[in-house]
Design an enzyme around this catalytic site. Structure first.
Site, short mmCIF file in Angstrom:
data_model
loop_
_atom_site.label_atom_id
_atom_site.label_comp_id
_atom_site.label_asym_id
_atom_site.label_seq_id
_atom_site.Cartn_x
_atom_site.Cartn_y
_atom_site.Cartn_z
N GLY A 161 0.81 -1.22 0.00
CA GLY A 161 0.00 0.00 0.00
C GLY A 161 0.84 1.26 0.00
O GLY A 161 0.58 2.20 0.74
N SER B 237 1.38 3.54 -2.43
CA SER B 237 1.12 4.58 -3.42
C SER B 237 0.65 5.89 -2.81
O SER B 237 0.65 6.93 -3.49
CB SER B 237 0.08 4.09 -4.44
OG SER B 237 -1.15 3.79 -3.78
N SER B 238 0.26 5.88 -1.54
CA SER B 238 -0.24 7.10 -0.92
C SER B 238 -0.15 6.99 0.60
O SER B 238 0.13 5.91 1.15
CB SER B 238 -1.70 7.37 -1.33
OG SER B 238 -2.55 6.33 -0.88
N GLY B 239 -0.41 8.10 1.27
CA GLY B 239 -0.56 8.12 2.72
C GLY B 239 0.62 7.57 3.50
O GLY B 239 1.79 7.84 3.19
N ASP C 77 -1.79 -7.31 -5.10
CA ASP C 77 -3.10 -7.28 -4.46
C ASP C 77 -3.05 -8.21 -3.26
O ASP C 77 -2.98 -9.44 -3.43
CB ASP C 77 -4.17 -7.73 -5.46
CG ASP C 77 -5.58 -7.73 -4.86
OD1 ASP C 77 -5.73 -7.36 -3.68
OD2 ASP C 77 -6.52 -8.11 -5.58
N SER D 34 -1.32 -1.12 12.62
CA SER D 34 -2.59 -1.25 13.33
C SER D 34 -3.20 0.14 13.43
O SER D 34 -3.19 0.91 12.48
CB SER D 34 -2.36 -1.90 14.70
OG SER D 34 -3.56 -2.02 15.42
N TYR E 237 -14.18 -2.04 11.02
CA TYR E 237 -12.77 -1.65 10.89
C TYR E 237 -12.02 -1.89 12.20
O TYR E 237 -10.92 -2.45 12.20
CB TYR E 237 -12.68 -0.18 10.49
CG TYR E 237 -11.26 0.33 10.36
CD1 TYR E 237 -10.48 0.01 9.25
CD2 TYR E 237 -10.69 1.13 11.35
CE1 TYR E 237 -9.18 0.47 9.12
CE2 TYR E 237 -9.39 1.59 11.23
CZ TYR E 237 -8.64 1.27 10.11
OH TYR E 237 -7.35 1.71 10.00
N ALA F 190 -12.74 -4.01 14.51
CA ALA F 190 -12.60 -5.45 14.70
C ALA F 190 -11.42 -5.99 13.90
O ALA F 190 -10.67 -6.85 14.38
CB ALA F 190 -13.89 -6.16 14.29
N SER F 191 -11.22 -5.47 12.69
CA SER F 191 -10.09 -5.93 11.87
C SER F 191 -8.76 -5.55 12.52
O SER F 191 -7.81 -6.34 12.48
CB SER F 191 -10.19 -5.39 10.45
OG SER F 191 -9.87 -4.01 10.36
N LYS F 192 -8.70 -4.37 13.11
CA LYS F 192 -7.44 -3.95 13.75
C LYS F 192 -7.23 -4.66 15.09
O LYS F 192 -6.09 -4.96 15.46
CB LYS F 192 -7.44 -2.43 13.92
CG LYS F 192 -7.37 -1.66 12.61
CD LYS F 192 -6.13 -2.06 11.79
CE LYS F 192 -6.00 -1.25 10.51
NZ LYS F 192 -4.81 -1.64 9.71
N ASN G 149 -3.34 12.60 8.62
CA ASN G 149 -3.81 13.43 7.52
C ASN G 149 -3.58 12.73 6.18
O ASN G 149 -2.62 12.98 5.46
CB ASN G 149 -3.10 14.79 7.55
CG ASN G 149 -3.73 15.79 6.59
OD1 ASN G 149 -4.61 15.45 5.82
ND2 ASN G 149 -3.28 17.01 6.66
N THR G 150 -4.48 11.80 5.89
CA THR G 150 -4.44 11.03 4.64
C THR G 150 -5.84 11.08 4.02
O THR G 150 -6.71 11.81 4.48
CB THR G 150 -4.06 9.57 4.92
OG1 THR G 150 -5.10 8.96 5.70
CG2 THR G 150 -2.73 9.48 5.68
#
Length: 271
Positions: free
Chosen positions: A12, A14-16, A54, A132, A146, A148-150, A180-181
């Protein structure tokens, strides 16, 4: 081709946070491979090789990890950053929507980890850094799926760390707060919205928009990721930014009643 520099693989990127951490690791002396689902749409990053990946696909993960090891000879640090946000009441998300989120945020981390671990064990060293969130240890109304996933990533990482330490590998957690994303704008919305939650959800959206806008710069989180990658004696958990530090302290020391009240106040919940 092999390299004498340590190799970091960042998902991941490409950004943030992913983009900032890939650049920061390259600046810190790593050979960095950053991934994105479609690198043709990503801006070039100085000192970073971009690779299509992916994390929701077993085949894509296996191919990418094999390519990195084939090109560079090893992987020393894996930063599991790729993820999906999700905003909405728990009752408003279908099971299928929740499964899509877990397939990226949880099973994506597991796929990547399972793919790199044999190589890290063979070389006798490695660090797996899982991104996390403070909602990995805090409740987050209107982000239940969300959160719960973390929470799942927290339990997985801590358990994994105990298993792999004997092989010279560490599994570490970085826990940012509001950053700030494009998180809020890019988060999925309920696929089964209910009118009974609409007003509170809109209030939560406004709060999140403001919090993200005023949140920490991704570079702050990237600095913590570099520390996790390079500390001689790494910690299991790294909070990133002052808000995350305060949240962690509150979780540890506040009485249950006070903590509950603060969560409701923060999220502008009645009662």
């Amino acid at each position: 081709m092999t390299t004498l520099r340590p190799v970091a693989l960042v998902t991941g990127a490409s950004s943030g946070i992913g983009k900032a951490s890939a650049l920061a690791l390259a600046e810190a002396g790593f050979e960095v491979v950053g991934t994105s689902r479609d690198t043709s749409r990503a801006d070039p990053l100085d000192g970073v090789t971009l690779l299509d990946l992916d994390v929701a696909s077993d085949a894509s993960v296996a191919t990418a990890v094999r390519d990195v090891i084939g090109r560079l000879g090893r992987i020393d640090v894996l930063v599991n950053n790729a993820g999906m946000g999700a905003i909405g009441a728990a009752e408003e998300s279908s099971l299928a929507q929740a499964q899509d989120i877990f397939n990226v945020n949880v099973f994506g981390v597991m796929r990547m980890t399972t793919a790199v671990l044999p190589h890290m064990r063979a070389q006798g060293r490695g660090r797996i850094i899982n991104i996390s969130s403070v909602v990995g240890f805090l409740p987050s109304p209107y982000m239940a799926v969300y959160a719960a996933s973390k929470h799942a990533i927290e339990g997985y990482s801590e358990s994994l760390d105990h298993e792999v330490r004997v092989h010279g590998v560490r599994a570490l957690l970085v826990e940012p707060a509001y950053t700030n994303t494009g998180f809020e704008a890019n988060s999925s919305r309920p696929d089964t919205p209910l009118q009974v939650y609409a007003d509170q959800r809109r209030a939560f959206d406004r709060m999140m928009e403001s919090a993200i806008r005023d949140g920490d710069d991704p570079a702050i989180v990237a600095e913590v990721i570099v520390a996790a990658a390079t500390d001689p004696k790494p910690k299991l958990r790294y909070t990133a930014g002052p808000t995350a530090g305060r949240a962690s302290l509150l979780r540890r020391i506040a009485p249950a009643r006070v903590f509950d009240q603060q969560i409701r106040k923060l999220n502008q919940l009645a009662g």
